[in-house]
Design an enzyme around this catalytic site. Structure first.
Site, short mmCIF file in Angstrom:
data_model
loop_
_atom_site.label_atom_id
_atom_site.label_comp_id
_atom_site.label_asym_id
_atom_site.label_seq_id
_atom_site.Cartn_x
_atom_site.Cartn_y
_atom_site.Cartn_z
N LYS A 1 -83.49 44.24 -14.12
CA LYS A 1 -83.63 42.84 -13.75
C LYS A 1 -84.74 42.65 -12.71
O LYS A 1 -85.60 41.79 -12.88
CB LYS A 1 -82.32 42.29 -13.16
N TRP B 1 -67.90 43.44 -14.53
CA TRP B 1 -68.76 43.63 -15.72
C TRP B 1 -67.98 44.53 -16.67
O TRP B 1 -67.49 45.58 -16.27
CB TRP B 1 -70.05 44.30 -15.25
N ASP C 1 -72.55 49.69 -7.20
CA ASP C 1 -73.40 49.32 -8.34
C ASP C 1 -74.42 48.30 -7.83
O ASP C 1 -74.06 47.17 -7.50
CB ASP C 1 -72.53 48.74 -9.46
C1 PLP Z 1 -73.14 44.81 -12.80
C2 PLP Z 1 -74.09 45.55 -13.67
N1 PLP Z 1 -74.25 46.86 -13.50
C3 PLP Z 1 -75.08 47.57 -14.27
C4 PLP Z 1 -75.82 46.98 -15.25
C5 PLP Z 1 -76.70 47.88 -16.11
O1 PLP Z 1 -77.99 47.62 -16.14
P1 PLP Z 1 -79.01 48.42 -17.09
O2 PLP Z 1 -79.42 47.45 -18.12
O3 PLP Z 1 -80.11 48.82 -16.18
O4 PLP Z 1 -78.31 49.59 -17.67
C6 PLP Z 1 -75.69 45.62 -15.48
C7 PLP Z 1 -76.45 44.95 -16.56
O5 PLP Z 1 -76.19 43.90 -17.01
C8 PLP Z 1 -74.80 44.88 -14.66
O6 PLP Z 1 -74.63 43.57 -14.83
#
Ligand code: PLP
Length: 399
Positions: free
Chosen positions: A246, A130, A211
């Site tokens: 999510k 990501w 994560d």
């Molecule tokens: C791999 C990963 N980590 C962390 C996040 C962060 O999520 P948040 O929207 O809760 O900050 C995302 C969001 O797309 C993600 O895909």
């Protein structure tokens, strides 16, 4: 102040969504954006969230500040969700949890905390990962290194290379791992592979940072904690960043958590004091509403059961859309093997579509896919699946 400053690059995925919104084509399909969509193409508010909000409206007496690490009951419920009831980490009081603004906030607070005590460390991220992982850990001052992860040829994991690299990571460095539903590939290690990775961490002394942004969207709440359980069993220090964007659909409420696991309760108390000190200078204390919703749902068995049903339905829809895509392409005579899409986990999939195909789909069919071929499977619906399969089949026939 800004005259001689070049503009920062726009976020590529959010830019794609802008382009999608402005596209007049009535058949347009957005497979780029990273949010869950239901079969009508909308990102719904879960019914259990609405119920929890109704309860909160009745019982909330004050909007005064939360404690620095959030509501203590929130922290307890998150630990139960992340580690499972009866986990040794909970029984022996070895984890400190702070409610954070989203998973991103949890990652950043964790990174800031580690930087205070490991100023020389590098952070290792998967190749690919990501995009914001690199940004967050760079912003916290870490040099970034990569470990091998995805194999485009086999559409699977480069497990031997991954393990060999992790065996060379210096003690004290940080290794950031996707606990489940790897973004962008959808390819996860299996249980045996996680145990091997955790054993290397214990042996080499690097710091695992998990994560955990998609718990419950891969296979299920319990099955998705395989990685966490593997690291928990080793007794080492590790970090977990949770996101409730999510799995609770709380995207704009910015709700997540950072959990620091220590070998003993005494060390955990020290970790907690520094975790709070880190939060204090970043945003002082967390925004309450989303965390109170999560706490309310997880503290009330009927609401939790309802949440589990709604989450299982989201997960089931994603699995069904993976199947429909693979079957739909086969039914149109596409002879390329796409069966790997069914083996991937979570919302995202490396579709295997080449960049020229991605460009053609966007220009000629108004189907928006991220460069590199990542698709959000939750963007597929029973109304657009035939159009998407027809279009991909047409694109591949032209190759
Ligand atoms: C791999 C990963 N980590 C962390 C996040 C962060 O999520 P948040 O929207 O809760 O900050 C995302 C969001 O797309 C993600 O895909």
């Amino acid at each position: 102040m800004w005259k001689s400053v070049a503009a920062a690059p726009a976020d590529s995925i959010l830019g794609l969504t802008e382009a999608y919104k402005n596209d007049p084509n009535p058949h347009k399909v957005n497979l780029g954006v990273g949010v869950y969509m239901d079969n009508t193409g909308t990102t719904p508010i879960l019914q259990c969230v609405k119920d929890a909000e109704r309860i909160l409206l009745g019982v909330e007496q004050s909007k005064s500040y939360l404690p620095i690490s959030g509501d203590p009951q929130f922290g307890r419920q998150i630990q139960r969700l992340v580690f499972g009831e009866g986990s040794d980490i909970i029984t022996n009081d070895r984890a400190a949890t702070a409610h954070s603004p989203g998973g991103t906030g949890g990652l950043r607070i964790g990174a800031e905390l580690i930087k205070r005590f490991r100023p020389e460390a590098a952070t290792w991220i998967s190749s690919p990962t990501w995009a914001n992982h690199r940004g967050i850990f760079t912003a916290a001052g870490f040099p970034i290194k990569e470990y091998p992860y995805y194999d485009a040829a086999s559409k699977g994991l480069r497990f031997e290379d991954l393990l060999a690299t992790l065996n060379q990571v210096p003690a004290g460095d940080v290794v950031l791992l996707h606990a489940c539903c790897h973004n962008p590939s959808g390819v996860d290690p299996d249980e045996d592979q996680w145990q091997k990775i955790a054993a290397v961490a214990a042996d080499r002394g690097w710091l695992p940072f998990l994560d955990f942004a998609y718990q419950g969207l891969g296979v299920g709440i319990e099955a998705d904690r395989t990685a966490v359980t593997a690291f928990a069993a080793t007794g080492v220090d590790f970090f977990v960043a949770s996101s409730f964007s999510k799995n609770f659909g709380l995207y704009n409420e910015r709700t997540g958590a950072i959990t620091v696991v220590s070998p003993t309760a005494e060390e955990k108390n020290i970790a907690l004091s520094h975790l709070k000190a880190t939060v204090r200078v970043c945003y002082s204390n967390p925004p309450a509403h989303g965390g109170l919703i999560v706490k309310t749902i997880l503290s009330e068995p009927t609401l939790e059961a309802h949440w589990r049903q709604e989450l299982a339905a989201m997960c089931g829809r994603i699995v069904a859309m993976r199947q429909a895509l693979v079957d739909g392409l086969a039914a149109r005579g596409v002879n390329q093997d796409f069966s790997y899409i069914k083996r991937q986990k979570g919302m995202f999939s490396f579709s295997g579509l080449a960049d020229e195909t991605v460009a053609w789909l966007r220009e000629c069919k108004a189907i928006y896919v991220v460069g590199g071929g990542r698709i959000n499977v939750a963007g597929l619906t029973s109304a657009n699946i035939d159009y998407v399969c027809d279009s991909i089949a047409e694109a591949l026939r032209q190759d």
